[in-house]
Motif scaffolding. Structure first.
Motif, PDB file in Angstrom:
ATOM      1  N   GLY A 107     -17.019   8.601 -25.886  1.00  0.00           N
ATOM      2  CA  GLY A 107     -16.864   8.598 -24.435  1.00  0.00           C
ATOM      3  C   GLY A 107     -15.830   9.569 -23.901  1.00  0.00           C
ATOM      4  N   GLU A 108     -15.176  10.359 -24.772  1.00  0.00           N
ATOM      5  CA  GLU A 108     -14.077  11.216 -24.313  1.00  0.00           C
ATOM      6  C   GLU A 108     -14.498  12.636 -23.941  1.00  0.00           C
ATOM      7  N   TRP A 109     -15.725  13.040 -24.259  1.00  0.00           N
ATOM      8  CA  TRP A 109     -16.104  14.420 -23.964  1.00  0.00           C
ATOM      9  C   TRP A 109     -15.988  14.764 -22.475  1.00  0.00           C
ATOM     10  N   PRO A 110     -16.470  13.926 -21.557  1.00  0.00           N
ATOM     11  CA  PRO A 110     -16.293  14.273 -20.140  1.00  0.00           C
ATOM     12  C   PRO A 110     -14.827  14.444 -19.746  1.00  0.00           C
ATOM     13  N   ASP A 111     -13.944  13.664 -20.375  1.00  0.00           N
ATOM     14  CA  ASP A 111     -12.521  13.775 -20.078  1.00  0.00           C
ATOM     15  C   ASP A 111     -11.987  15.151 -20.486  1.00  0.00           C
ATOM     16  N   ASN A 112     -12.578  15.750 -21.551  1.00  0.00           N
ATOM     17  CA  ASN A 112     -12.187  17.100 -21.949  1.00  0.00           C
ATOM     18  C   ASN A 112     -12.438  18.089 -20.816  1.00  0.00           C
ATOM     19  N   GLY A 113     -13.605  17.959 -20.180  1.00  0.00           N
ATOM     20  CA  GLY A 113     -13.934  18.853 -19.072  1.00  0.00           C
ATOM     21  C   GLY A 113     -12.977  18.692 -17.907  1.00  0.00           C
ATOM     22  N   ILE A 114     -12.609  17.442 -17.616  1.00  0.00           N
ATOM     23  CA  ILE A 114     -11.658  17.182 -16.525  1.00  0.00           C
ATOM     24  C   ILE A 114     -10.323  17.854 -16.819  1.00  0.00           C
ATOM     25  N   GLY A 115      -9.909  17.834 -18.083  1.00  0.00           N
ATOM     26  CA  GLY A 115      -8.645  18.458 -18.473  1.00  0.00           C
ATOM     27  C   GLY A 115      -8.641  19.964 -18.299  1.00  0.00           C
ATOM     28  N   MET A 116      -9.830  20.583 -18.231  1.00  0.00           N
ATOM     29  CA  MET A 116      -9.922  22.036 -18.028  1.00  0.00           C
ATOM     30  C   MET A 116      -9.896  22.420 -16.558  1.00  0.00           C
ATOM     31  N   THR A 117     -10.030  21.427 -15.680  1.00  0.00           N
ATOM     32  CA  THR A 117     -10.151  21.750 -14.258  1.00  0.00           C
ATOM     33  C   THR A 117      -9.157  20.997 -13.373  1.00  0.00           C
ATOM     34  N   SER A 118      -8.371  20.095 -13.948  1.00  0.00           N
ATOM     35  CA  SER A 118      -7.455  19.264 -13.154  1.00  0.00           C
ATOM     36  C   SER A 118      -6.036  19.328 -13.713  1.00  0.00           C
ATOM     37  N   VAL A 119      -5.097  18.790 -12.967  1.00  0.00           N
ATOM     38  CA  VAL A 119      -3.695  18.754 -13.404  1.00  0.00           C
ATOM     39  C   VAL A 119      -3.558  17.888 -14.650  1.00  0.00           C
ATOM     40  N   SER A 120      -4.286  16.776 -14.703  1.00  0.00           N
ATOM     41  CA  SER A 120      -4.252  15.904 -15.883  1.00  0.00           C
ATOM     42  C   SER A 120      -5.514  15.058 -15.891  1.00  0.00           C
ATOM     43  N   SER A 121      -5.763  14.426 -17.023  1.00  0.00           N
ATOM     44  CA  SER A 121      -6.920  13.538 -17.153  1.00  0.00           C
ATOM     45  C   SER A 121      -6.436  12.149 -17.546  1.00  0.00           C
ATOM     46  N   ALA A 122      -7.305  11.170 -17.416  1.00  0.00           N
ATOM     47  CA  ALA A 122      -6.937   9.787 -17.738  1.00  0.00           C
ATOM     48  C   ALA A 122      -6.516   9.639 -19.192  1.00  0.00           C
ATOM     49  N   GLN A 123      -7.226  10.307 -20.101  1.00  0.00           N
ATOM     50  CA  GLN A 123      -6.908  10.163 -21.519  1.00  0.00           C
ATOM     51  C   GLN A 123      -5.628  10.893 -21.901  1.00  0.00           C
ATOM     52  N   GLN A 124      -5.328  11.988 -21.224  1.00  0.00           N
ATOM     53  CA  GLN A 124      -4.034  12.641 -21.435  1.00  0.00           C
ATOM     54  C   GLN A 124      -2.895  11.725 -20.992  1.00  0.00           C
ATOM     55  N   GLU A 125      -3.083  11.063 -19.863  1.00  0.00           N
ATOM     56  CA  GLU A 125      -2.059  10.138 -19.361  1.00  0.00           C
ATOM     57  C   GLU A 125      -1.890   8.950 -20.305  1.00  0.00           C
ATOM     58  N   ASN A 126      -2.987   8.466 -20.907  1.00  0.00           N
ATOM     59  CA  ASN A 126      -2.903   7.379 -21.884  1.00  0.00           C
ATOM     60  C   ASN A 126      -2.100   7.808 -23.105  1.00  0.00           C
ATOM     61  N   ALA A 127      -2.329   9.051 -23.551  1.00  0.00           N
ATOM     62  CA  ALA A 127      -1.597   9.573 -24.706  1.00  0.00           C
ATOM     63  C   ALA A 127      -0.104   9.641 -24.410  1.00  0.00           C
ATOM     64  N   LEU A 128       0.239  10.053 -23.197  1.00  0.00           N
ATOM     65  CA  LEU A 128       1.646  10.121 -22.786  1.00  0.00           C
ATOM     66  C   LEU A 128       2.266   8.722 -22.773  1.00  0.00           C
ATOM     67  N   SER A 129       1.561   7.774 -22.207  1.00  0.00           N
ATOM     68  CA  SER A 129       2.053   6.398 -22.147  1.00  0.00           C
ATOM     69  C   SER A 129       2.285   5.844 -23.550  1.00  0.00           C
ATOM     70  N   TYR A 130       1.350   6.136 -24.454  1.00  0.00           N
ATOM     71  CA  TYR A 130       1.495   5.658 -25.838  1.00  0.00           C
ATOM     72  C   TYR A 130       2.758   6.230 -26.470  1.00  0.00           C
ATOM     73  N   PHE A 131       2.969   7.540 -26.336  1.00  0.00           N
ATOM     74  CA  PHE A 131       4.144   8.165 -26.960  1.00  0.00           C
ATOM     75  C   PHE A 131       5.439   7.550 -26.460  1.00  0.00           C
ATOM     76  N   GLU A 132       5.553   7.376 -25.151  1.00  0.00           N
ATOM     77  CA  GLU A 132       6.803   6.862 -24.595  1.00  0.00           C
ATOM     78  C   GLU A 132       7.026   5.410 -24.994  1.00  0.00           C
ATOM     79  N   GLU A 133       5.931   4.655 -25.144  1.00  0.00           N
ATOM     80  CA  GLU A 133       6.057   3.273 -25.617  1.00  0.00           C
ATOM     81  C   GLU A 133       6.522   3.243 -27.073  1.00  0.00           C
ATOM     82  N   VAL A 134       6.029   4.190 -27.873  1.00  0.00           N
ATOM     83  CA  VAL A 134       6.437   4.271 -29.276  1.00  0.00           C
ATOM     84  C   VAL A 134       7.922   4.609 -29.389  1.00  0.00           C
ATOM     85  N   VAL A 135       8.387   5.579 -28.608  1.00  0.00           N
ATOM     86  CA  VAL A 135       9.808   5.961 -28.641  1.00  0.00           C
ATOM     87  C   VAL A 135      10.683   4.752 -28.364  1.00  0.00           C
ATOM     88  N   GLU A 136      10.292   3.960 -27.386  1.00  0.00           N
ATOM     89  CA  GLU A 136      11.099   2.786 -27.022  1.00  0.00           C
ATOM     90  C   GLU A 136      10.970   1.680 -28.051  1.00  0.00           C
TER      91      GLU A 136
END
Length: 464
Positions: A107-136
């Motif tokens: 289900g992530e292929w459409p999100d790849n396209g969004i990442g090429m045309t927008s400031v950010s995508s939902a899955q990129q934001e999820n990855a960021l949230s995961y990293f910051e949760e791991v650090v804490e």
């Protein structure tokens, strides 16, 4: 302990492991323990679908620096969707932490396209949230070495995290393996937010490890410095197009098997040597990507959406993980902008010619295309279909009006609660919607035919 490996090579091994997609492993297990569990599993050590990845890991883990890494913080156990697919690998002493993201999930292929045309995508934001949760959660501090990595979409996520995280100062390096780039909107937003110096400081930590003929890392706008990019030998048979983007082939060699009487692929535990440059397919993909990124953002968005949805459909999915679906406008953008661009790049551009000559054979005539060569598109049939669709739409419009007239003729005293009257109105509306769809379909056929009629001229005319 064996030879000390670089963070780059360790990252590549861990990114290969992420494709195991083994959901039964437990936090706290070492890589060697997981490999032992999977040694006789039919999908892994038993020779099944993940045998190639398993072989790479089994050989790489002979080096204790890799085999003793401890797995933790699996994203699925932290409430993230299947697309996020990330975990950590820590040394027994806890002095080094690798945060790895898997490549494109279901289900992530459409999100790849969004990442090429927008400031950010939902899955990129999820990855960021995961990293910051791991650090804490792990209470990571400045005394630990932190490496963020991933392959393909995972590499894009690793870059995004490095550029976005409030814990950026804790990240020592980001290794993006075949990870694609970003939209110009994202880059401008980072420069506005951090300033030119701040943007460069974050970008300084990014490193690209790409297959010589990879065709995904060239998508979008790369933010990795050219002197931080390495191209790695990726031997693959010419008819195995997917292998050029498959991370395990960066650990592969081709060898002749006398017993089998053919060339076979052998997977090793050490990455292949650097080539120093892109291969023919890699260079062509770079040129084509640059052409696509030069399209107007709204047109590029439609082309990317169609291509990514096609990739998703090949896996049996009808929509993206966040509900993304194609629109008629997306299909139009791909038809009128994307397809002619791809055709032109293959037939008329130097890198496209080299790619075709390399992959179709040295005897393929590319520069001497006959003057009678035309694109094989039946525009006459398309126009006939457009006429038939248009006629059908006109007939439906007449039918709609007849149904409305019948509804209007219902006596006033019967309109308030009469089921028959309301059903007539509903039918008229549904028939009218069908007519509009047919009318749009007729217009699409006409536009396609007109577009391809312009390609019926000789190729040499197009060169001029």
């Amino acid at each position: 302990m064996g030879e000390r490996l670089s963070d780059a090579e360790i990252s590549m091994v861990l990114d290969t492991f992420m494709y195991f997609d083994y959901k039964e492993m437990q936090d706290g297990a070492t890589l060697n323990e997981v490999l032992s569990e999977l040694k006789s599993h039919p999908d892994y050590g038993g020779g099944g679908i993940h045998y190639g990845e398993y072989t790479v890991l089994e050989k790489a883990a002979l080096n204790e620096e890799i085999g003793n890494l401890v797995i933790g913080c699996e994203s699925t156990g932290m409430g993230y969707d299947s697309g996020t697919a990330a975990c950590t690998f820590r040394t027994p002493e806890g002095d080094r932490v690798y945060v790895a993201y898997r490549g494109t999930g279901d289900g992530e292929w459409p999100d790849n396209g969004i990442g090429m045309t927008s400031v950010s995508s939902a899955q990129q934001e999820n990855a960021l949230s995961y990293f910051e949760e791991v650090v804490e959660a792990l209470e990571i501090g400045g005394s630990q070495r932190v490496v963020v990595t991933g392959h393909s979409k995972g590499g894009n996520k690793a870059q995004f995290v490095t550029m976005e995280s409030e814990y950026h100062g804790l990240i020592d390096a980001c290794y993006s393996v075949d990870g694609q780039g970003f939209s110009e909107q994202a880059i401008e937003e980072w420069k506005d937010r951090y300033g030119e110096e701040g943007y460069e400081r974050r970008r300084e930590k990014l490193y690209g490890l790409h297959g010589e003929n990879d065709y995904v890392s060239v998508l979008g706008n790369s933010i990795i410095r050219t002197d931080h990019i390495r191209y790695i030998r990726t031997p693959a048979k010419k008819n195995d197009f997917a292998a050029y983007h498959d991370i395990k082939y960066m650990f592969a060699t081709l060898a002749y098997d006398a017993g089998a009487g053919c060339v076979v692929t052998v997977f090793n535990g050490r990455k292949n040597e650097d080539t120093g440059k892109q291969g023919v397919l890699g260079r062509y993909a770079s040129c084509l990507s640059a052409e696509v990124m030069n399209l107007l953002p709204e047109k590029r968005d439609g082309c990317a959406a169609v291509l990514m949805q096609m990739m998703e459909a090949s896996k049996g999915e009808k929509k993206g993980i966040n509900g993304e679906k194609l629109t008629l406008s997306d299909i139009g953008d791909f038809t009128f902008q994307g397809l002619p661009l791809v055709t032109k790049s293959l037939l008329l551009e130097e890198e496209g010619n080299r790619f075709l000559k390399s992959f179709l054979g040295q005897n393929t005539a590319l520069r001497g295309i006959s003057e009678c060569t035309v694109l094989q598109v039946n525009d006459v049939k398309l126009l006939r279909q457009a006429t038939e669709l248009g006629n059908a739409a006109a007939q439906i419009k007449e039918l709609t009006q007849e149904v409305r007239d019948i509804a209007q003729a219902v006596p006033l005293y019967m309109k308030g609660s009469n089921t028959f009257y309301h059903r007539l109105k509903l039918s008229a509306r549904e028939i009218d919607e069908l007519g509009e769809k047919l009318k749009k379909a007729a217009g699409v056929n006409e536009n396609i035919a007109a577009k391809y009629q312009s390609w019926k001229a000789p190729i040499e005319t197009l060169r001029a």
